[in-house]
Design a protein around this motif. Structure first.
Motif, PDB file in Angstrom:
ATOM      1  N   VAL A 154       4.147  10.454  -0.559  1.00  0.00           N
ATOM      2  CA  VAL A 154       4.695   9.972  -1.822  1.00  0.00           C
ATOM      3  C   VAL A 154       3.577   9.451  -2.725  1.00  0.00           C
ATOM      4  CG1 VAL A 154       6.264   8.300  -2.896  1.00  0.00           C
ATOM      5  CG2 VAL A 154       6.897   9.403  -0.730  1.00  0.00           C
ATOM      6  N   ASN A 206       6.488   1.976  -7.677  1.00  0.00           N
ATOM      7  CA  ASN A 206       7.385   1.319  -6.726  1.00  0.00           C
ATOM      8  C   ASN A 206       7.425   2.091  -5.417  1.00  0.00           C
ATOM      9  OD1 ASN A 206       7.948  -0.270  -8.915  1.00  0.00           O
ATOM     10  ND2 ASN A 206      10.106   0.294  -9.056  1.00  0.00           N
ATOM     11  N   THR A 207       7.458   1.379  -4.302  1.00  0.00           N
ATOM     12  CA  THR A 207       7.696   2.022  -3.017  1.00  0.00           C
ATOM     13  C   THR A 207       9.210   2.100  -2.813  1.00  0.00           C
ATOM     14  OG1 THR A 207       7.453  -0.119  -1.912  1.00  0.00           O
ATOM     15  CG2 THR A 207       5.517   1.326  -1.946  1.00  0.00           C
ATOM     16  N   THR A 208       9.629   3.023  -1.951  1.00  0.00           N
ATOM     17  CA  THR A 208      11.054   3.290  -1.757  1.00  0.00           C
ATOM     18  C   THR A 208      11.506   2.784  -0.394  1.00  0.00           C
ATOM     19  OG1 THR A 208      10.902   5.244  -3.163  1.00  0.00           O
ATOM     20  CG2 THR A 208      12.807   5.112  -1.682  1.00  0.00           C
ATOM     21  N   SER A 209      12.572   1.983  -0.388  1.00  0.00           N
ATOM     22  CA  SER A 209      13.138   1.491   0.869  1.00  0.00           C
ATOM     23  C   SER A 209      13.520   2.663   1.760  1.00  0.00           C
ATOM     24  CB  SER A 209      14.357   0.619   0.597  1.00  0.00           C
ATOM     25  OG  SER A 209      13.981  -0.570  -0.063  1.00  0.00           O
ATOM     26  N   ASN A 264      11.336   4.437   3.471  1.00  0.00           N
ATOM     27  CA  ASN A 264      10.128   5.238   3.712  1.00  0.00           C
ATOM     28  C   ASN A 264       9.229   4.545   4.729  1.00  0.00           C
ATOM     29  OD1 ASN A 264      10.961   7.195   1.964  1.00  0.00           O
ATOM     30  ND2 ASN A 264       9.521   6.695   0.334  1.00  0.00           N
ATOM     31  N   GLY A 285      11.203  -1.555   0.155  1.00  0.00           N
ATOM     32  CA  GLY A 285      10.286  -1.190  -0.910  1.00  0.00           C
ATOM     33  C   GLY A 285      10.555  -1.955  -2.182  1.00  0.00           C
ATOM     34  N   GLU A 307       2.221   6.032   1.494  1.00  0.00           N
ATOM     35  CA  GLU A 307       3.666   5.972   1.657  1.00  0.00           C
ATOM     36  C   GLU A 307       4.177   7.391   1.921  1.00  0.00           C
ATOM     37  OE1 GLU A 307       7.756   4.817  -0.781  1.00  0.00           O
ATOM     38  OE2 GLU A 307       5.840   4.856  -1.856  1.00  0.00           O
ATOM     39  N   SER A 361       7.758   9.794   2.856  1.00  0.00           N
ATOM     40  CA  SER A 361       9.202   9.940   3.023  1.00  0.00           C
ATOM     41  C   SER A 361       9.438  11.003   4.091  1.00  0.00           C
ATOM     42  CB  SER A 361       9.870  10.347   1.701  1.00  0.00           C
ATOM     43  OG  SER A 361       9.425  11.631   1.298  1.00  0.00           O
TER      44      SER A 361
END
Length: 135
Positions: free
Chosen positions: A6, A29-32, A34, A90, A119, A121
Motif C-alpha cells: 500500500v 492514512n493507514t487502513t485498519s 492491514n 489505522g 503497509e 493489504s
C-alpha cells in the motif's frame, strides 16, 4: 485477496542520547485491518539495541528477527531487526516509534539507525507469518 504493498515510510537518525526515535511516518492514512512490516538496521551499536516498536494507535509489533548482530569488516557491531503488526488499527499521521535499550554508539560516534516501514493489504489478519526458518 492478493497481497498488495500500500505504502512505504522511511526514516534515519544518528542517535547519541535518548532511547526513542520516531523513524517512520506514513504519508497517507493507514487502513485498519492491514499489516505493517518494519525493518530496522543499526550501525556502530554497542549491544542489542531494540527493546520494542510502538505506534500512536497502540498496535502490537512482534519480532520476526530481533537484534541479529553482525560485525562489519571495520570491527563495528551492526544489528538488523524485522517486526510486524497484523490487523492494525489505522488512521491519519501514523508514526512508528523504535524504543531502544541503549542509544549511544561506540566511542564518540553516534549510532546510525535506518528504518523502512511498509503497509500491506491482503495478509491474513491472524497468523500472517506461518513459517520462519533462520538462525
Amino acid at each position: 485477496m492478493a497481497i498488495t504493498l500500500v505504502q512505504t515510510a522511511t526514516g534515519a537518525a544518528a542517535v547519541t542520547s535518548g532511547t526513542v526515535e520516531n523513524l517512520s511516518a506514513f504519508g497517507s492514512n493507514t487502513t485498519s485491518g492491514n499489516a505493517i512490516i518494519v525493518a530496522i538496521g543499526s550501525y556502530n551499536a554497542k549491544t542489542n539495541i531494540i527493546a520494542s516498536l510502538t505506534d500512536i494507535f497502540g498496535n502490537t509489533y512482534k519480532a520476526i528477527v530481533a537484534n541479529y548482530m553482525y560485525t562489519t569488516s571495520g570491527g563495528d557491531n551492526s544489528f538488523i531487526s524485522l517486526y510486524y503488526a497484523q490487523n492494525i488499527v489505522g488512521g491519519a499521521s501514523h508514526v512508528v516509534t523504535v524504543n531502544f535499550l541503549s542509544a549511544a554508539g561506540t566511542g564518540t560516534n553516534a549510532m546510525e539507525i535506518a528504518a523502512i516501514a511498509r503497509e500491506y493489504s491482503g495478509l491474513a489478519t491472524y497468523g500472517p507469518l506461518d513459517v520462519f526458518t533462520g538462525r
